[in-house]
Design an enzyme around this catalytic site. Structure first.
Site, PDB file in Angstrom:
ATOM      1  CB  ALA A 117      -1.083  -0.005   1.101  1.00 51.93           C
ATOM      2  CD  GLN A 167       2.426   6.936   4.178  1.00 50.85           C
ATOM      3  OE1 GLN A 167       3.666   6.495   4.810  1.00 50.85           O
ATOM      4  NE2 GLN A 167       2.484   8.087   3.642  1.00 50.85           N
ATOM      5  CB  SER A 168       4.019  -0.349   1.980  1.00 50.87           C
ATOM      6  OG  SER A 168       4.496  -1.725   2.332  1.00 50.87           O
ATOM      7  CG  ASN A 169       4.891   0.225   8.209  1.00 50.06           C
ATOM      8  OD1 ASN A 169       5.141   1.228   8.261  1.00 50.06           O
ATOM      9  ND2 ASN A 169       3.822  -0.488   8.870  1.00 50.06           N
ATOM     10  CB  VAL A 214       7.081  -0.728   0.250  1.00 48.75           C
ATOM     11  CG1 VAL A 214       8.187   0.168  -0.553  1.00 48.75           C
ATOM     12  CG2 VAL A 214       6.270  -1.391  -0.400  1.00 48.75           C
TER      13      VAL A 214
END
Length: 332
Positions: free
Chosen positions: A73, A75-77, A79
């Site tokens: 997503a 705001q992916s942690n 990624v």
């Protein structure tokens, strides 16, 4: 169960602390809550994905990959941690972001994890609409890179496959060792569950060692039946990878989906309460997507009398505080 058989590289600061939340435990009137600080893994503000990446990127190096592809997503942690790990190893990271959440303004689209993705040197190659088959999108992009002569390695969302789940098999071993050193009887483990790799790894590790510690995943997106099925399937695959022969007990997988609210990435009133309570009583920052929803579930279950007053409950903090900056408008 012998994890040294699997390729692994050192990326995180382990073991992460296991600490009592004395103020929150007192405020809620028991049980005794402990927190496993996997927000303190040390890789670009830390988080649970670092454990998974130690195994995944070791496999990527063994396959001589020259580019990492992953997705998440906006705001992916996951990624953010994947890009940071790739930077540490000198490999390019290319990511596809899915617009699962809208309406939170420019901060959500450009601050928080997105800002760090770019600072860490990641290349965001596509912003795709919600509902996109992200795995297929990665496969298509990998095919293009292969045609250009590259050797891409695909990491699924959340790093959640049997290799990635080994990271939380290792965490299970780490927890058992810490509890032994502290003479701490762990009665329950609770955490936020999304892409399933964290819970599946814990279940695989704890059942393989016959620890008899129940794990409860507080779902951040999927209904209970679907989430339990996904966790069970990955836990079975992970146990097979480990060489565990016994059948996985049906009761080993438990998920509560009562705290999802309006959907993934959308904080509930309980989420915001959990964020505030941990910040103001323990000086600990949760994130609005995963750890605060998990803590909101734990707090509500305590208020409902789900646990005994003398229980020791370990909450696994999966990190993600960088995402707070993308939710400024909501938090204010």
């Amino acid at each position: 169960m012998h994890l040294a058989r699997f390729p692994r590289i050192a990326l995180g600061h382990f073991p992460t602390p296991l600490e009592p939340l004395e103020n929150i435990s007192r405020l809620l009137g028991g049980p005794q809550i402990w927190i496993k600080r996997d927000d303190a893994t040390g890789l670009a503000t830390g988080g649970n994905k670092t454990r998974k990446l130690e195994f995944l990127l070791a496999q990527a190096l063994a396959q001589q990959a020259d580019v990492i592809i992953t997705q998440g997503a906006t705001q992916s942690n996951h990624v953010r941690q994947t890009i940071a790990a790739a930077a540490k190893l000198g490999i390019r990271a290319k990511v596809l972001l899915e617009q699962r959440v809208t309406g939170f303004g420019d901060d959500y689209q450009h601050s928080g994890n997105v800002l760090l993705d770019k600072l860490l040197g990641g290349e965001i190659v596509a912003h795709l609409p919600a509902g996109t088959d992200m795995q297929q999108a990665m496969e298509n992009y990998a095919a293009t890179l292969r045609e250009q002569g590259h050797r891409p390695y695909i990491i699924p969302g959340g790093g959640s496959n049997p290799v990635g789940a080994l990271g939380y098999v290792a965490c299970a071993e780490e927890l058992l060792y810490q509890s032994s050193q502290l003479r701490l009887r762990i009665d329950h483990i609770v955490h936020a569950t999304g892409s399933t790799g964290t819970q599946a790894g814990l279940v695989a590790g704890l059942t393989a060692t016959h620890s008899a510690i129940p794990v409860l995943g507080i779902s951040v997106r999927a209904p209970q039946a679907r989430q339990e099925e996904n966790v069970r399937n990955l836990a079975i695959q992970t146990r097979e990878l480990l060489g565990v022969k016994e059948e996985l007990p049906h009761t080993a997988v438990a998920v509560n989906s009562d705290y999802v609210g309006d959907g993934y990435g959308l904080p509930t009133p309980g989420t915001l309460e959990a964020l505030t309570l941990l910040a103001r009583h323990e000086g600990i920052l949760l994130d609005p997507v995963y750890s605060a929803k998990g803590m909101a579930g734990l707090i509500d279950l305590i208020r409902q009398g789900h646990f005994r007053k003398d229980d020791n409950v370990v909450f696994i903090h999966t990190g993600g505080a960088a995402g707070l900056f993308g939710y400024r408008e909501v938090l204010e």
